[in-house]
Design a protein around this motif. Structure first.
Motif, PDB file in Angstrom:
ATOM      1  N   CYS A 133       0.812  -1.219   0.000  1.00  0.00           N
ATOM      2  CA  CYS A 133       0.000   0.000   0.000  1.00  0.00           C
ATOM      3  C   CYS A 133       0.845   1.269   0.000  1.00  0.00           C
ATOM      4  O   CYS A 133       0.311   2.368  -0.167  1.00  0.00           O
ATOM      5  N   ARG A 134       2.140   1.140   0.193  1.00  0.00           N
ATOM      6  CA  ARG A 134       2.995   2.333   0.224  1.00  0.00           C
ATOM      7  C   ARG A 134       4.073   2.243  -0.854  1.00  0.00           C
ATOM      8  O   ARG A 134       4.329   1.152  -1.397  1.00  0.00           O
ATOM      9  N   ASP A 144      -4.182  -5.162   2.233  1.00  0.00           N
ATOM     10  CA  ASP A 144      -5.483  -4.501   2.063  1.00  0.00           C
ATOM     11  C   ASP A 144      -5.244  -3.209   1.298  1.00  0.00           C
ATOM     12  O   ASP A 144      -4.957  -2.167   1.891  1.00  0.00           O
ATOM     13  N   ILE A 145      -5.357  -3.266  -0.037  1.00  0.00           N
ATOM     14  CA  ILE A 145      -4.964  -2.140  -0.868  1.00  0.00           C
ATOM     15  C   ILE A 145      -6.134  -1.637  -1.700  1.00  0.00           C
ATOM     16  O   ILE A 145      -7.105  -2.351  -1.948  1.00  0.00           O
ATOM     17  N   ARG A 199      -9.862  -9.296  -3.061  1.00  0.00           N
ATOM     18  CA  ARG A 199     -10.658  -8.355  -2.262  1.00  0.00           C
ATOM     19  C   ARG A 199     -11.767  -9.091  -1.513  1.00  0.00           C
ATOM     20  O   ARG A 199     -11.983  -8.861  -0.322  1.00  0.00           O
ATOM     21  N   ILE A 200     -12.491  -9.963  -2.215  1.00  0.00           N
ATOM     22  CA  ILE A 200     -13.476 -10.848  -1.586  1.00  0.00           C
ATOM     23  C   ILE A 200     -13.190 -12.240  -2.125  1.00  0.00           C
ATOM     24  O   ILE A 200     -13.207 -12.455  -3.341  1.00  0.00           O
ATOM     25  N   VAL A 201     -12.901 -13.179  -1.247  1.00  0.00           N
ATOM     26  CA  VAL A 201     -12.471 -14.505  -1.692  1.00  0.00           C
ATOM     27  C   VAL A 201     -13.468 -15.557  -1.217  1.00  0.00           C
ATOM     28  O   VAL A 201     -14.308 -15.302  -0.343  1.00  0.00           O
ATOM     29  N   THR A 202     -13.366 -16.728  -1.810  1.00  0.00           N
ATOM     30  CA  THR A 202     -14.171 -17.858  -1.374  1.00  0.00           C
ATOM     31  C   THR A 202     -13.249 -18.997  -0.983  1.00  0.00           C
ATOM     32  O   THR A 202     -12.202 -19.206  -1.609  1.00  0.00           O
ATOM     33  N   THR A 203     -13.620 -19.704   0.057  1.00  0.00           N
ATOM     34  CA  THR A 203     -12.851 -20.884   0.471  1.00  0.00           C
ATOM     35  C   THR A 203     -13.495 -22.159  -0.038  1.00  0.00           C
ATOM     36  O   THR A 203     -12.945 -23.241   0.137  1.00  0.00           O
ATOM     37  N   ALA A 204     -14.663 -22.042  -0.680  1.00  0.00           N
ATOM     38  CA  ALA A 204     -15.335 -23.207  -1.257  1.00  0.00           C
ATOM     39  C   ALA A 204     -15.022 -23.230  -2.746  1.00  0.00           C
ATOM     40  O   ALA A 204     -15.779 -22.748  -3.583  1.00  0.00           O
ATOM     41  N   HIS A 237      -7.397 -10.439   1.146  1.00  0.00           N
ATOM     42  CA  HIS A 237      -6.289  -9.484   1.031  1.00  0.00           C
ATOM     43  C   HIS A 237      -4.957 -10.143   0.689  1.00  0.00           C
ATOM     44  O   HIS A 237      -3.912  -9.488   0.798  1.00  0.00           O
ATOM     45  N   ASP A 238      -4.978 -11.402   0.251  1.00  0.00           N
ATOM     46  CA  ASP A 238      -3.767 -11.940  -0.361  1.00  0.00           C
ATOM     47  C   ASP A 238      -3.475 -11.149  -1.629  1.00  0.00           C
ATOM     48  O   ASP A 238      -4.380 -10.791  -2.393  1.00  0.00           O
TER      49      ASP A 238
END
Length: 294
Positions: free
Chosen positions: A22-23, A49-50, A132-137, A251-252
């Motif tokens: 982020c920087r 988290d960018i 940003r939004i992930v699924t584990t399924a 946020h990976d």
């Protein structure tokens, strides 16, 4: 915090900590990432988290941006800046894409083993994907090491592939799935381009296979023979010993080198589960082969 790299397999993939995407990065941090990519080909930076602007700034450290990645989406339909490949299942209004949505059907090609932008004269260097939004399924991303795959070929096959030239196009990869809904101007833009089947990685000096679902033939070969051979090579190159499977956490930030890997996303319930993934990409230094005369 010191920069630390932890290998994820014996040959491909590493977890990298100690850098905040982020920087602004220092020259030493950029060098450390490049060194990690040269060695591992895939780097996982957890907890990044960018914003979109920060991801673009981070990506520019590694070369010129590839723009226009959403080749089957009109600009008026884009959810993100044109420098992003929107590999989410969301439309411009933030709704899940319908089953028969053109962008959704075209993006199903991401479930085939491929290399980003191999359908361009100047193919991709690094791809950088933000979860940003992930699924584990489901929804894992798998990476295959094209250097290890080349090394494992027998001497006769190495000699056979050394100077082969392949033609790549999005029309070829999408056609494997029965997707042919291309407008006339899209077909012109997707004219096949040529790439070497074997490349030498500039950072490591290692040879690698340049394979992709975007391949539609080998120059000078009958197409059925060419495609049977390419299928054999892809089966060889994606054997479990050559593959790292990434299970996403929010946020990976995952980077991979398209000059040394293939990848694919695994199936998930995209009709009911939101998955918001945003990819930026840098271009390689130039073409890998001379192009067909106009």
């Amino acid at each position: 915090m010191p920069i630390e790299t932890t290998a994820l397999t014996s040959h491909i993939g590493a977890r990298l900590t100690g850098i905040e995407a982020c920087r602004p990065l220092t020259a030493a941090e950029v060098e450390a990432i490049d060194e990690g990519m040269n060695r591992h080909a895939v780097l996982v930076l957890p907890g990044q988290d960018i914003t979109d602007e920060q991801q673009l700034a981070f990506t520019r450290n590694f070369g010129p941006l590839e723009e226009g990645a959403n080749s089957t989406v009109r600009n008026s339909e884009l959810r993100l800046d044109a420098a992003f490949a929107d590999v989410s299942n969301l439309d411009k209004e933030g709704r899940k894409l319908a089953r028969n949505n053109k962008r959704r059907m075209a993006s199903l090609g991401n479930r085939l083993w491929h290399s980003d932008a191999s359908f361009r004269v100047v193919p991709a260097k690094y791809s950088i994907l933000s979860g940003r939004i992930v699924t584990t399924a489901g929804g894992n991303t798998e990476f295959a090491d094209m250097r290890a795959a080349y090394d494992a070929l027998d001497a006769a096959t190495k000699a056979e592939v050394e100077d082969l030239i392949c033609e790549h196009s999005l029309i070829y990869s999408r056609g494997q799935l029965g997707f042919t809904d291309f407008l006339p101007d899209e077909r012109v833009a997707m004219k096949p381009v040529r790439h070497r089947l074997v490349r030498t990685h500039p950072g490591s000096g290692r040879k690698s296979l340049f394979l992709s679902a975007h391949i539609g033939t080998i120059v000078g070969w009958p197409q059925p023979e060419a495609m049977a051979f390419i299928r054999d090579l892809i089966e060889h190159a994606t054997q479990p010993p050559f593959v790292y499977s990434h299970r996403w956490t929010q946020h990976d930030l995952v980077m991979w080198d398209n000059r040394a890997t293939m990848h694919r996303v695994r199936r998930f319930d995209d009709l009911n589960i939101v998955r918001d993934m945003r990819r930026t990409t840098t271009r390689s230094d130039g073409p890998t082969a001379a192009q067909e005369a106009a």
